[in-house]
Motif scaffolding. Sequence first.
Motif, PDB file in Angstrom:
ATOM      1  N   ALA A 303       1.738   2.080   1.268  1.00  0.00           N
ATOM      2  CA  ALA A 303       1.287   2.920   0.161  1.00  0.00           C
ATOM      3  C   ALA A 303       2.232   2.831  -1.018  1.00  0.00           C
ATOM      4  CB  ALA A 303       1.160   4.369   0.635  1.00  0.00           C
ATOM      5  N   GLU A 304       3.539   2.803  -0.753  1.00  0.00           N
ATOM      6  CA  GLU A 304       4.518   2.680  -1.834  1.00  0.00           C
ATOM      7  C   GLU A 304       4.416   1.329  -2.513  1.00  0.00           C
ATOM      8  OE1 GLU A 304       8.004   5.602  -0.015  1.00  0.00           O
ATOM      9  OE2 GLU A 304       7.952   3.460   0.507  1.00  0.00           O
ATOM     10  N   ALA A 305       4.212   0.272  -1.738  1.00  0.00           N
ATOM     11  CA  ALA A 305       4.076  -1.066  -2.332  1.00  0.00           C
ATOM     12  C   ALA A 305       2.869  -1.125  -3.257  1.00  0.00           C
ATOM     13  CB  ALA A 305       3.965  -2.122  -1.237  1.00  0.00           C
ATOM     14  N   VAL A 306       1.742  -0.550  -2.831  1.00  0.00           N
ATOM     15  CA  VAL A 306       0.549  -0.543  -3.683  1.00  0.00           C
ATOM     16  C   VAL A 306       0.807   0.281  -4.943  1.00  0.00           C
ATOM     17  CG1 VAL A 306      -1.867   0.171  -3.829  1.00  0.00           C
ATOM     18  CG2 VAL A 306      -1.027  -0.973  -1.765  1.00  0.00           C
ATOM     19  N   ALA A 307       1.453   1.427  -4.799  1.00  0.00           N
ATOM     20  CA  ALA A 307       1.743   2.267  -5.965  1.00  0.00           C
ATOM     21  C   ALA A 307       2.645   1.529  -6.955  1.00  0.00           C
ATOM     22  CB  ALA A 307       2.387   3.576  -5.524  1.00  0.00           C
ATOM     23  N   ARG A 308       3.653   0.844  -6.437  1.00  0.00           N
ATOM     24  CA  ARG A 308       4.548   0.103  -7.317  1.00  0.00           C
ATOM     25  C   ARG A 308       3.823  -1.046  -8.006  1.00  0.00           C
ATOM     26  NH1 ARG A 308       9.935  -0.272  -3.349  1.00  0.00           N
ATOM     27  NH2 ARG A 308      10.173   2.000  -3.085  1.00  0.00           N
ATOM     28  N   ALA A 309       2.968  -1.737  -7.267  1.00  0.00           N
ATOM     29  CA  ALA A 309       2.200  -2.836  -7.866  1.00  0.00           C
ATOM     30  C   ALA A 309       1.267  -2.305  -8.944  1.00  0.00           C
ATOM     31  CB  ALA A 309       1.409  -3.570  -6.783  1.00  0.00           C
ATOM     32  N   ARG A 310       0.638  -1.175  -8.686  1.00  0.00           N
ATOM     33  CA  ARG A 310      -0.288  -0.595  -9.663  1.00  0.00           C
ATOM     34  C   ARG A 310       0.448  -0.203 -10.933  1.00  0.00           C
ATOM     35  NH1 ARG A 310      -2.441   4.666 -10.721  1.00  0.00           N
ATOM     36  NH2 ARG A 310      -4.600   4.541 -11.493  1.00  0.00           N
ATOM     37  N   GLN A 311       1.575   0.456 -10.804  1.00  0.00           N
ATOM     38  CA  GLN A 311       2.342   0.870 -11.983  1.00  0.00           C
ATOM     39  C   GLN A 311       2.833  -0.343 -12.762  1.00  0.00           C
ATOM     40  OE1 GLN A 311       5.313   3.298 -10.125  1.00  0.00           O
ATOM     41  NE2 GLN A 311       3.878   4.982  -9.693  1.00  0.00           N
ATOM     42  N   ALA A 312       3.321  -1.359 -12.027  1.00  0.00           N
ATOM     43  CA  ALA A 312       3.808  -2.564 -12.692  1.00  0.00           C
ATOM     44  C   ALA A 312       2.686  -3.303 -13.410  1.00  0.00           C
ATOM     45  CB  ALA A 312       4.479  -3.486 -11.669  1.00  0.00           C
ATOM     46  N   SER A 313       1.490  -3.330 -12.798  1.00  0.00           N
ATOM     47  CA  SER A 313       0.350  -3.989 -13.420  1.00  0.00           C
ATOM     48  C   SER A 313      -0.065  -3.280 -14.700  1.00  0.00           C
ATOM     49  CB  SER A 313      -0.817  -4.041 -12.430  1.00  0.00           C
ATOM     50  OG  SER A 313      -1.951  -4.638 -13.001  1.00  0.00           O
TER      51      SER A 313
END
Length: 439
Positions: A303-313
């Motif tokens: 979940a943290e990896a997806v959140a970080r990817a979303r914010q970075a995107s």
Amino acid sequence: MERIIVPFKGDGAGTGELTWGQQQVWRAMVEVGTSMSMGGVVPVTDGRTVEDFAQELRFFMSRYPSMRTLLRIAPDGATTQETVAEGEAFLEVYSAPSADAAAALAADVHAGWRARNFEYTREWPIRVAVVRTADAVTHVIVMVCHIAADAGGLGVMIRELGQRDAIGAQSAPGHLELVEAQRAAARTTDTAMRYWETQLHAIEPQRFAGRTEPAGDRFRQLVWRSPALHLASERLAALLSVDAAPVLLAAYGVAFARVTGREGPFATQVIVSNRFRPGLADLVTPLAQNGFVVFDPRGASAAEAVARARQASMRASKYAYYAPEPRLALIDRVARERGEPLDLAVFYNERRLALRPPTDPPAPDAIRAARAATELVRETPLPFFNEKLMVNVDVVPDTVQLTTEVDTAYIGAPDVRRLLQEMEDFTVAAALDPAVRAV
């Protein structure tokens, strides 16, 4: 083959520089030596005639200034463009003795076009042909040079073709007006460059361990398909209340770290359409530019990896609209400051548009059952590839299809196959984990 003359007339004539998107596309076209054209063969089943297609071509030429634009290339390579107010285009008409022969002929015409670059200084950037039998038109072939449009622009053309009775003879806003607007947008570029500079200092300079001599064809393309990755990404997206795009981006970052063993944040350039910006949605001109995604999946839960990817995107998209030359100069300057070249030749291209959070997540059993259908569709050599790794998420219903280009001097084809499988493994494991919830 015969040619039918199609006269056209429209607004927006003039000369000017290339837009920011055109500059990026033109640089890539020169590097790879192709027109990077888009289009294909479409069967005709609705009774449209040769004259109907001539009228459609006239609509495209009159409506969109980019379709009646030629490049002007100076001896030193400096490139500008000229849009004309009126002229003539040509509809090619081929005849075949039967429906089967017509299909083969249409495929041959398309293949011939793909093998022949546009003549940028004297050929309009759109080719249209029809194939007919004695009874009817059976196929239409269309090809558009990338300097005139991107995938979003083609979507605009197709949509507005169905509205042409209401549109009439009105010309669409042109790319030369965009050139003027971009010339006045120095602050936009400055803001984007501050973001890029921060990220360039935050990443490790190199993406791969080093260069080796490949055993076979150096440049390769792999097409890989996974219904399980599609179902798992939809389920995980629903659990996290996001769409599936950041799920796959997170999976890419995690898989890349697992396969390469590289330390530091994951960094990839991404293709950003820029059509979400005010006034750009309906322009027929290349608008996509490179964004820069940087996030660290190390030590993160799914979940943290997806959140970080979303914010970075989201950050990458915000700062993917800029004059290209300052970015190139910035990359060179930061490399000098850091004492070594910066490897930015890892790319990710999410081609699916308008994704939304799923409302009905797939069941775990469906995900498990779908894993047996994962397949490498094909693996073929490429004549040339100007980056090191690029993963494209194709628009294919009910599956995830990843078309991957690779320079095997830096990452071998077996490792690419493992990377794609790792993307599936990460996403399936997270989707089936009962503890996964939004962070």
